[in-house]
Design an enzyme around this catalytic site. Structure first.
Site, PDB file in Angstrom:
ATOM      1  N   HIS A  81      -8.304 -23.177  12.083  1.00 54.62           N
ATOM      2  CA  HIS A  81      -6.945 -24.324  11.960  1.00 54.62           C
ATOM      3  C   HIS A  81      -5.905 -23.460  11.538  1.00 54.62           C
ATOM      4  O   HIS A  81      -6.046 -21.813  10.715  1.00 54.62           O
ATOM      5  CB  HIS A  81      -7.355 -25.355  10.639  1.00 54.62           C
ATOM      6  CG  HIS A  81      -7.575 -24.860   9.276  1.00 54.62           C
ATOM      7  ND1 HIS A  81      -5.962 -25.077   8.480  1.00 54.62           N
ATOM      8  CD2 HIS A  81      -8.644 -23.728   8.498  1.00 54.62           C
ATOM      9  CE1 HIS A  81      -6.998 -24.364   6.619  1.00 54.62           C
ATOM     10  NE2 HIS A  81      -8.091 -24.176   6.885  1.00 54.62           N
ATOM     11  N   ARG A  84      -8.656 -30.406   3.986  1.00 48.64           N
ATOM     12  CA  ARG A  84      -8.222 -31.193   5.143  1.00 48.64           C
ATOM     13  C   ARG A  84      -8.133 -30.668   6.563  1.00 48.64           C
ATOM     14  O   ARG A  84      -8.116 -31.481   7.228  1.00 48.64           O
ATOM     15  CB  ARG A  84      -6.367 -30.061   4.930  1.00 48.64           C
ATOM     16  CG  ARG A  84      -5.881 -29.975   4.231  1.00 48.64           C
ATOM     17  CD  ARG A  84      -4.366 -29.587   4.319  1.00 48.64           C
ATOM     18  NE  ARG A  84      -4.768 -28.138   4.079  1.00 48.64           N
ATOM     19  CZ  ARG A  84      -3.769 -27.294   4.043  1.00 48.64           C
ATOM     20  NH1 ARG A  84      -2.547 -26.761   4.233  1.00 48.64           N
ATOM     21  NH2 ARG A  84      -4.022 -25.816   4.520  1.00 48.64           N
ATOM     22  N   CYS A 117     -13.997 -24.500   8.832  1.00 52.62           N
ATOM     23  CA  CYS A 117     -13.165 -24.002   7.660  1.00 52.62           C
ATOM     24  C   CYS A 117     -13.519 -25.300   6.762  1.00 52.62           C
ATOM     25  O   CYS A 117     -13.896 -26.385   6.568  1.00 52.62           O
ATOM     26  CB  CYS A 117     -12.064 -23.323   7.398  1.00 52.62           C
ATOM     27  SG  CYS A 117     -10.952 -22.649   5.961  1.00 52.62           S
ATOM     28  N   ASP A 161     -11.993 -26.427   4.286  1.00 51.18           N
ATOM     29  CA  ASP A 161     -10.710 -26.191   3.419  1.00 51.18           C
ATOM     30  C   ASP A 161     -10.540 -28.461   3.549  1.00 51.18           C
ATOM     31  O   ASP A 161     -11.352 -28.697   4.615  1.00 51.18           O
ATOM     32  CB  ASP A 161      -8.992 -26.081   4.603  1.00 51.18           C
ATOM     33  CG  ASP A 161      -8.031 -26.708   4.335  1.00 51.18           C
ATOM     34  OD1 ASP A 161      -7.435 -27.583   4.092  1.00 51.18           O
ATOM     35  OD2 ASP A 161      -7.323 -25.583   4.336  1.00 51.18           O
ATOM     36  N   CYS A 165      -4.567 -21.553   7.444  1.00 46.66           N
ATOM     37  CA  CYS A 165      -5.392 -21.340   6.963  1.00 46.66           C
ATOM     38  C   CYS A 165      -5.275 -19.928   5.890  1.00 46.66           C
ATOM     39  O   CYS A 165      -5.097 -19.033   6.043  1.00 46.66           O
ATOM     40  CB  CYS A 165      -7.023 -20.918   7.856  1.00 46.66           C
ATOM     41  SG  CYS A 165      -8.687 -20.732   7.092  1.00 46.66           S
TER      42      CYS A 165
HETATM   43 CO    CO Z   1      -9.725 -22.364   6.062  1.00 49.95          CO
END
Ligand code: CO
Length: 210
Positions: A97, A45, A41, A43, A100
């Site tokens: 994750h 993080r 992803c 993302d 998400c």
């Molecule tokens: Co995500």
């Protein structure tokens, strides 16, 4: 991290590497032969290399919202083709994750414009697994399970590609479904049983059977 620190950080990173090995960048420029393709992803993080301790040259990476592999996306399909046909990676990982945002958005009745197209892929995962998901009363647990099932379905989408089927027959490439647990930092291997998931269906996807 402040934006204006980026170039400064890069300079420090260069110096740190050259201190340990003066030829580091000369060697890095010679080519790559990563063993792993990682699809994760976008993302911020869930950084791919950092969470798995990979150094430059060790992992081929593709990231998009909610780690989706869809056959109409030329980007992800090109990444898979290059990684498998040219780099001959031995492993492909799909790493989702928990928590998400993309998966969460797909569980809600909100119009998100262009994102509707992308997140529809996750709504379809929900539809495929609606009995199991609707039976989970706790919303957070249902959301976490959808993250896992989304990883599973994207792994299946990878298995549907001719490149991966040929690589499987030629040298036994393996596909792994993982979830990164943001609350603990741990990577969980979902140990997906693809033979069971695709039982009775594989003959319609297999291009290499004949
Ligand atoms: Co995500």
């Amino acid at each position: 991290m402040k934006f204006k620190k980026i170039i400064e950080n890069n300079q420090k990173w260069i110096e740190d590497h050259l201190k340990l090995d003066p030829d580091y960048f000369t060697n890095l420029s010679k080519g790559q032969s990563p063993e792993v393709l990682y699809i994760g992803c976008s993302d911020s993080r869930v950084t791919a290399e950092e969470i798995i301790g990979a150094r430059p040259g060790e992992v081929f990476v593709h990231r998009n919202i909610a780690n989706i592999v869809t056959n109409s996306d030329v980007n992800v399909m090109s990444v898979i083709n290059y990684a498998v046909v040219h780099l001959k990676v031995k492993h492909i990982v799909v790493c989702g994750h928990y928590y998400c945002g993309g998966v969460k958005a797909a569980m809600q009745a909100t119009d998100l414009g262009i994102l509707n197209l992308w997140l529809r892929n996750i709504r379809d995962v929900y539809r495929l697994h609606k009995e199991e998901l609707k039976a989970i009363k706790d919303e957070e647990l249902r959301y976490k399970r959808l993250v896992e099932l989304n990883v599973q379905e994207q792994c299946v989408n990878i298995l549907k590609t001719i490149e991966v089927q040929q690589a499987y027959r030629e040298y036994g490439i393996s596909i792994h479904g993982w979830v990164f647990d943001i609350k603990t930092g741990k990577i969980i291997d979902l140990k997906i049983d693809f033979a069971n998931v695709l039982k009775g269906l594989w003959d319609i996807y297999d291009y290499t059977a004949k």
